[in-house]
Design an enzyme around this catalytic site. Sequence first.
Site: not given
Ligand code: CP
Ligand code: NVA
Length: 325
Positions: A276, A141
């Site tokens: 996050c 991410h």
């Molecule tokens: N942190 C983040 O990416 O949030 P969302 O999944 O809401 O986009």
């Molecule tokens: N690790 C989490 C992050 C969400 C922003 C997921 O992948 O669901």
Amino acid sequence: MTPVVAMDKREQLSVRDLISDADLSRSDLKLIFSLAERIKASPGGYAQALAGKQLAMIFEKPSLRTRTTFEVGMTSMGGFAVYLDHAKPRLGERESIKDVARNLERWVDGIVARTYAHQAVIELAENASIPVINALTDALHPCQAISDFFTLREKFGRLQGFKLAFIGDGNNVCHSLMLTGARLGVSLRVATPAGFEPKPEWVEEARSAGRSSVGAVQLFHDPWEAVTGAQAVYTDVWASMGQEFAAHLRSQVFASFQVNDALMTAADPDAVFMHCLPAHRGQEVADSVMDSPRSIVYDQAENRLHVQKAIMILLMQNGAAYPSV
Ligand code: CP
Ligand code: NVA
């Protein structure tokens, strides 16, 4: 109207897509930070920075922050974003990813993609002549990690030697924090239950990048050990999107990894709390920590907007002009 100046040749990223944190150099990160800082200080100066540009946003998974910040980011710079719901069928099921890429490049100027398979984003980028931005995959991410270090830089200044503890699952967010952190000289102290460590290939990549920038990754199975002396304590959900079926089992395995007031006492007295989001309050983080003055989670969320605006300008205006305010 703010004068538009030619972009300095040095002000270009070394990449044409943002797929992996590992593709970015330290100077790429510095460039993103410096432009994001200018955008945050004077958003109005960038109101036409992407005038006439179109963005396609492919989402296989749900999103609040990423979707909103990319869409608002485009609109507030004079562009337009179109949301493509790929929850079902997933990308590549109705037609090949190559054909999706070759259609989209005829209509839009950039693609943002949130997919399960990391390979899907790589394949999009390999087949599209326009920039592709990773908006989260099962592996990484990057937009999150870049924004998070931008937030820490705002609060603490220099990040060289900074100690960040990541507590919980060795997941996509953990991987990106390790990779981007290593490039910035940050020491990542990761604590997970046994069997939930970050993937060895990303640990190795971060460690080898860290050798040249003094960053390092240390792995622990004891959250207290990882948090000791940390200047920031970061956690994320115990079951990521796509792992919901295992949420109950994981909540038992991860129970002693909750970030609560007791655990925060082991960190540096001025340590901040990071997430996050979305958060599962009462699981990976106690309400009292989420809502404490130490929590910078909403600053992290806000900065997604400023940082992604900078990333879009740098990728979608490559070599063209943008305001220098
Ligand atoms: N942190 C983040 O990416 O949030 P969302 O999944 O809401 O986009
Ligand atoms: N690790 C989490 C992050 C969400 C922003 C997921 O992948 O669901």
